[in-house]
Design a protein around this motif. Structure first.
Motif, PDB file in Angstrom:
ATOM      1  N   ASP A  40       0.722  -1.312  -0.033  1.00  0.00           N
ATOM      2  CA  ASP A  40       0.078  -0.091  -0.009  1.00  0.00           C
ATOM      3  C   ASP A  40       0.814   1.408   0.032  1.00  0.00           C
ATOM      4  O   ASP A  40       0.319   2.299   0.206  1.00  0.00           O
ATOM      5  N   PHE A  99       3.688   2.402   1.939  1.00  0.00           N
ATOM      6  CA  PHE A  99       4.159   2.772   3.277  1.00  0.00           C
ATOM      7  C   PHE A  99       5.631   3.247   3.135  1.00  0.00           C
ATOM      8  O   PHE A  99       5.944   4.488   3.603  1.00  0.00           O
ATOM      9  N   TYR A 100       6.400   2.426   2.583  1.00  0.00           N
ATOM     10  CA  TYR A 100       7.905   2.714   2.760  1.00  0.00           C
ATOM     11  C   TYR A 100       8.086   3.943   1.528  1.00  0.00           C
ATOM     12  O   TYR A 100       8.722   4.717   1.829  1.00  0.00           O
ATOM     13  N   ALA A 156      -3.476   6.583  -1.051  1.00  0.00           N
ATOM     14  CA  ALA A 156      -2.490   7.426   0.050  1.00  0.00           C
ATOM     15  C   ALA A 156      -1.862   8.468  -0.841  1.00  0.00           C
ATOM     16  O   ALA A 156      -1.517   9.328  -0.155  1.00  0.00           O
TER      17      ALA A 156
END
Length: 173
Positions: free
Chosen positions: A26, A28-29, A56
């Motif tokens: 998704d 994040f990193y 996101a």
């Protein structure tokens, strides 16, 4: 990752920082690295994860860095495409395995549970083609068992010593 990014920022290396995020899930990193100012190139084969990643990204834009997201698989397969589920409403699975020999079984199991959502063919991309001749400051790999083909797809970068930091997430069997 936070430790590495803080070091790049302290040494004023952010303007040229490049992170490759293979198996981005998704995002994040990738979003964390872009928040620090890195240029990020991400790949994710799951349609549901790509949808969440884009949401996101939209929510968190603008970022100091940039993020390029490819709905693709990384590796050295002789095939040019991988068949995956087109269902972008399925769970974004952190244990998804994009292996050509097991994907058909996984798709059949998914369709029995959820109804036929259809499939889509996504390209296989090699890291050496994605990075070109650029230095890779951070190469993050989370590909659920496909680490060897992913590493092989970046052999020129590895041999040329253009990879500064390599993060590989593995789950023991």
């Amino acid at each position: 990752l936070h430790y590495l990014l803080r070091g790049f920022r302290a040494r004023n290396e952010m303007p040229k920082c490049l992170m490759l995020d293979m198996g981005a899930n998704d995002g994040f990193y990738a979003l964390l690295a872009a928040a620090y100012g890195c240029r990020v190139k991400s790949m994710e084969p799951q349609a549901s994860c790509v949808r969440r990643f884009r949401a996101a990204l939209d929510y968190n834009t603008p970022l100091p860095g940039s993020v390029e997201l490819l709905h693709a698989a990384v590796g050295t397969s002789r095939k040019k495409f991988l068949t995956v589920s087109a269902d972008d409403r399925a769970p974004c699975a952190g244990n998804f395995r994009a292996e050509p020999r097991s994907i058909k079984k996984d798709l059949r199991k998914h369709h029995k549970k959820k109804g036929k959502a259809g499939t889509v063919q996504i390209p296989f991309v090699q890291v050496d083609a994605l990075a070109g001749t650029d230095q890779i400051d951070i190469w993050h790999i989370d590909t659920e068992g496909a680490e060897v083909p992913v590493l092989r797809s970046g052999v020129a970068a590895l041999r040329g010593r253009r990879v500064r930091n390599l993060i590989i997430e593995v789950v023991p069997k």
